[in-house]
Design a protein around this motif. Structure first.
Motif, PDB file in Angstrom:
ATOM      1  N   GLY A 147       0.826  -1.201   0.000  1.00 44.24           N
ATOM      2  CA  GLY A 147       0.000   0.000   0.000  1.00 44.24           C
ATOM      3  C   GLY A 147       0.858   1.248   0.000  1.00 44.24           C
ATOM      4  O   GLY A 147       1.994   1.244   0.486  1.00 44.24           O
ATOM      5  N   SER A 240      -5.150  -1.094  -4.069  1.00 46.87           N
ATOM      6  CA  SER A 240      -4.473   0.198  -4.057  1.00 46.87           C
ATOM      7  C   SER A 240      -3.106   0.038  -4.734  1.00 46.87           C
ATOM      8  O   SER A 240      -3.041  -0.355  -5.894  1.00 46.87           O
ATOM      9  N   THR A 241      -2.005   0.294  -4.016  1.00 47.89           N
ATOM     10  CA  THR A 241      -0.695  -0.001  -4.601  1.00 47.89           C
ATOM     11  C   THR A 241      -0.619  -1.478  -4.974  1.00 47.89           C
ATOM     12  O   THR A 241      -0.067  -1.836  -6.026  1.00 47.89           O
ATOM     13  N   ARG A 244      -2.230  -1.924  -8.275  1.00 45.76           N
ATOM     14  CA  ARG A 244      -1.321  -1.492  -9.349  1.00 45.76           C
ATOM     15  C   ARG A 244      -0.254  -2.545  -9.581  1.00 45.76           C
ATOM     16  O   ARG A 244       0.091  -2.872 -10.732  1.00 45.76           O
ATOM     17  N   TYR A 264      -9.148  -1.786  -6.662  1.00 46.07           N
ATOM     18  CA  TYR A 264      -8.999  -0.325  -6.611  1.00 46.07           C
ATOM     19  C   TYR A 264      -7.553   0.086  -6.921  1.00 46.07           C
ATOM     20  O   TYR A 264      -6.870   0.721  -6.119  1.00 46.07           O
ATOM     21  N   ALA A 266      -3.928   1.462  -8.080  1.00 47.32           N
ATOM     22  CA  ALA A 266      -3.263   2.770  -8.182  1.00 47.32           C
ATOM     23  C   ALA A 266      -2.505   2.892  -9.493  1.00 47.32           C
ATOM     24  O   ALA A 266      -1.353   3.339  -9.534  1.00 47.32           O
ATOM     25  N   TRP A 269      -0.471   6.238 -12.045  1.00 45.96           N
ATOM     26  CA  TRP A 269       0.063   6.742 -10.776  1.00 45.96           C
ATOM     27  C   TRP A 269       0.298   8.245 -10.766  1.00 45.96           C
ATOM     28  O   TRP A 269      -0.266   8.970  -9.953  1.00 45.96           O
ATOM     29  N   HIS A 503     -13.745  -2.086  -7.653  1.00 47.24           N
ATOM     30  CA  HIS A 503     -13.430  -0.710  -7.272  1.00 47.24           C
ATOM     31  C   HIS A 503     -14.678  -0.081  -6.672  1.00 47.24           C
ATOM     32  O   HIS A 503     -15.762  -0.130  -7.264  1.00 47.24           O
ATOM     33  N   ASP A 507     -14.832   5.526  -3.491  1.00 44.61           N
ATOM     34  CA  ASP A 507     -13.425   5.480  -3.102  1.00 44.61           C
ATOM     35  C   ASP A 507     -12.948   6.887  -2.767  1.00 44.61           C
ATOM     36  O   ASP A 507     -13.066   7.809  -3.574  1.00 44.61           O
ATOM     37  N   ILE A 510      -8.704   6.898  -4.712  1.00 45.74           N
ATOM     38  CA  ILE A 510      -8.437   6.572  -6.117  1.00 45.74           C
ATOM     39  C   ILE A 510      -9.763   6.563  -6.868  1.00 45.74           C
ATOM     40  O   ILE A 510     -10.663   5.788  -6.552  1.00 45.74           O
ATOM     41  N   HIS A 546     -12.228   3.030  -0.108  1.00 53.08           N
ATOM     42  CA  HIS A 546     -10.891   2.566  -0.466  1.00 53.08           C
ATOM     43  C   HIS A 546     -10.508   1.377   0.411  1.00 53.08           C
ATOM     44  O   HIS A 546      -9.800   1.511   1.407  1.00 53.08           O
TER      45      HIS A 546
END
Length: 622
Positions: A147, A240-241, A244, A264, A266, A269, A503, A507, A510, A546
């Motif tokens: 994250g 999140s991260t 991604r 969700y 990222a 970025w 997602h 949120d 993001i 989120h």
């Protein structure tokens, strides 16, 4: 947050086994008595034994050598019920091992040299791996994403990085792992700037992609060596991260995982994170640096909920479809102050200028600080396009109407959300400092030898923030291609991979529109929605935040949400049994009477038919 499918034995696993680092079964017995047919062998020297089994102790430091860049930092065995600590005394809240597990910590070099204590100095990529007992392993790998800027103690012998990964090993019986993505520093994004103010390309790359690839490769290698056989299925599970990271793996290392959960995510970025600073720039430029109070923001956001949450004449308490919500506080007399022609005489009332500022936040970042009437465009129109947003005046999307703009959940932990009256969301101010290569742009937590942060982001004009946005895109090669926005997932599709994403439509950090836009770009690249849905499915979850059940401004909203393993189970069934998930039924997690709601495979939407608005049976996906 999970995934699987049959794995090929990688070259690194073969190298491990060849070097004598294999593992046996639960009894650690790797040899069988010789049973001869015909004449016995003439040689009197016994045949060589198989690879020695790895054991969960310090001998593993010498026996597990997958490559010259990797070293074992720590090994520790935990029995069921043991406190998960490496040093110091356990407390009443210290997590305990759910079952017998083995923790192994690795460091993968070369890292980044530099002054001791500088955020940009790193010995390498830290990886923490948790292995269930040999009799309990379910032949899966279930790796976890990170994250924010990640970082942390995955490579430290002094502390445990992830009790979640320990739980996966102990409860599910899968090998799990996590990584610090190449830096232990918890000083935000400062690791990505060298002490002289230049871009730290090495650690950007480790953070963006190399760290998670090494996590995948080394987790597989250790599992194969420890159990004596490779995993049957490997899954990535992140939000999140971590979302991604999952998409980065699918784009750049498609054979690392059979199934990926990328929630969700990222992605995009630099685009969306630069846009996360936009609400604060609106407050600086339009409102004299004074953000609306939380009470003011809640008043306006809850008015949006009330205007857009009605189903069959009843208020749900959250917005089912924010793409269709065009609520405009500048024309709502019930939120406008009496001094500005409204009817609201409370301290939470807003002026027309404040209402217009909130409309700007909802629309999203623009190059000049403007926003159209929500009746014309509420900020969602570009989401359904297959063109990446950002080349025109609208640089990125804004939060959906009805969302807690300042992030009530995060505020409870002392973290500034996007519209916090206390200042900028720290990842956003860090990112803009990195794009402009000026550490003083960041807040004081941004540490660099050229000068620590001085919160000079507060002085940025709309045009200067837009320039930072453009620089973030231009600097992608130096930033390790952190945006992770490549829509070509054909290699992942062709190897038989499966991926799921959800997602939340509320949120707080993001914007869901970015994920929808990416999915449409993938469809355009791959050959259409039907082709994409054959390996990658997206779900939009009304009211969800989120990674939390309620991201709305309404604290008592009863938002149906996932049960703990529901999404992971859907993925494993798809990978291992070929059962593609369709509509999923969510339910409220508390309260006297559970409410249920379907979520639909995008682009289908939840449509009310008849009956109880709190029952999933009253809705269809169409």
């Amino acid at each position: 947050m999970k995934t699987h499918q049959p794995l090929a034995v990688s070259a690194i696993v073969a190298a491990v086994l060849a070097s004598g680092c294999g593992g046996g079964g639960g009894n650690n017995n790797n040899t069988l008595p010789f049973i001869g047919f015909g004449n016995p062998p003439v040689a009197t020297v016994p045949p060589p034994s198989g690879p020695a089994a790895l054991t969960c102790d310090d001998t593993l430091k010498a026996s597990f050598k997958p490559d010259a860049s990797t070293s074992v930092v720590a090994v520790k065995s935990f029995k069921k019920g043991d406190a998960l600590v490496l040093g110091g005394a356990a407390t009443a809240t210290t997590p305990v091992a759910a079952n017998d597990v083995c923790m192994v910590k690795l460091n993968v070099g070369p890292g980044n040299s530099g002054p001791e204590g500088a955020p940009s100095t790193s010995p390498g990529i830290g990886i923490e791996i948790w292995l269930p007992s040999k009799s309990a392993w379910n032949s899966r790998i279930h790796a976890l994403g990170g994250g924010g800027w990640q970082g942390g103690v995955a490579g430290s012998a002094a502390a445990i990085a992830s009790s979640d990964a320990a739980d996966v090993a102990g409860k599910e019986g899968a090998v799990s792992s996590t990584t610090d993505t190449g830096h232990a520093s918890l000083a935000g994004g400062a690791f990505a700037m060298n002490p002289d103010g230049t871009i730290n390309k090495t650690l950007w790359t480790d953070f963006a992609s190399r760290g998670i690839h090494e996590q995948a490769v080394k987790t597989k290698a250790l599992a194969a060596a420890y159990y004596g056989t490779p995993a049957k299925y490997a899954y990535w599970d992140g939000g999140s991260t971590g979302g991604r990271q999952g998409l980065n793996l699918a784009q750049n290392n498609p054979t690392d995982f059979d199934g990926i959960i990328a929630n969700y995510p990222a992605i995009n970025w630099t685009r969306f994170i630069t846009a996360e600073l936009y609400p604060q720039i609106v407050f600086q430029r339009d409102l004299g640096g004074v953000a609306p109070t939380r009470a003011q923001q809640d008043l306006v956001s809850n008015a949006a909920v009330g205007a857009c949450d009605v189903v069959a004449g009843q208020h749900l308490g959250y917005v089912l479809d924010p793409a269709s919500c065009t609520y405009d506080p500048t024309t709502d007399l019930t939120v406008l102050c009496t001094s500005d022609g409204g009817t609201n005489a409370t301290s939470a009332c807003v002026t027309k200028v404040q209402a217009a500022a909130i409309n700007k936040v909802w629309y999203g970042m623009t190059a000049d600080g403007s926003a159209p009437s929500p009746a014309t465009d509420n900020g969602w129109s570009a989401a359904s396009s297959s063109t990446l947003l950002g080349s025109a005046n609208q640089r990125w999307f804004g939060q959906s109407r009805g969302t807690s703009l300042y992030g009530a959940m995060f505020a409870g932990f002392g973290l500034n959300g996007l519209t916090s009256p206390n200042g900028a969301f720290p990842i956003a101010s860090d990112q803009v400092a990195l794009e402009l290569q000026n550490s003083t742009i960041g807040d004081p937590s941004f540490v660099n030898a050229t000068g620590n942060g001085q919160s000079l982001w507060t002085q940025l004009s709309y045009a200067q923030l837009s320039n930072a946005y453009d620089r973030g895109v231009t600097l992608q090669p130096q930033f390790g291609n952190i945006n992770t926005d490549n829509p070509d997932l054909s290699a992942f599709k062709n190897r038989g991979g499966k991926m799921l994403t959800w997602h939340g439509l509320a949120d707080e950090l993001i914007m869901a529109q970015g994920t929808v836009n990416y999915y449409n770009r993938v469809a355009a690249k791959i050959g259409g929605l039907s082709d994409v849905q054959g390996f990658y499915r997206l779900y939009l979850v009304p009211g969800a935040g989120h990674g939390n059940p309620n991201g709305t401004s309404n604290p008592v909203a009863e938002v149906p949400y996932f049960t703990p393993t529901q999404f992971y189970d859907a993925l494993t069934a798809w990978v291992e049994k070929g059962t593609a998930p369709d509509a999923l039924t969510l339910q409220t997690l508390g309260g006297a009477a559970a409410k249920t709601r379907p979520i639909c495979v995008y682009p289908k939407k939840i449509t009310y038919t008849s009956g109880d608005t709190g029952s999933a049976a009253s809705y269809t996906c169409s």
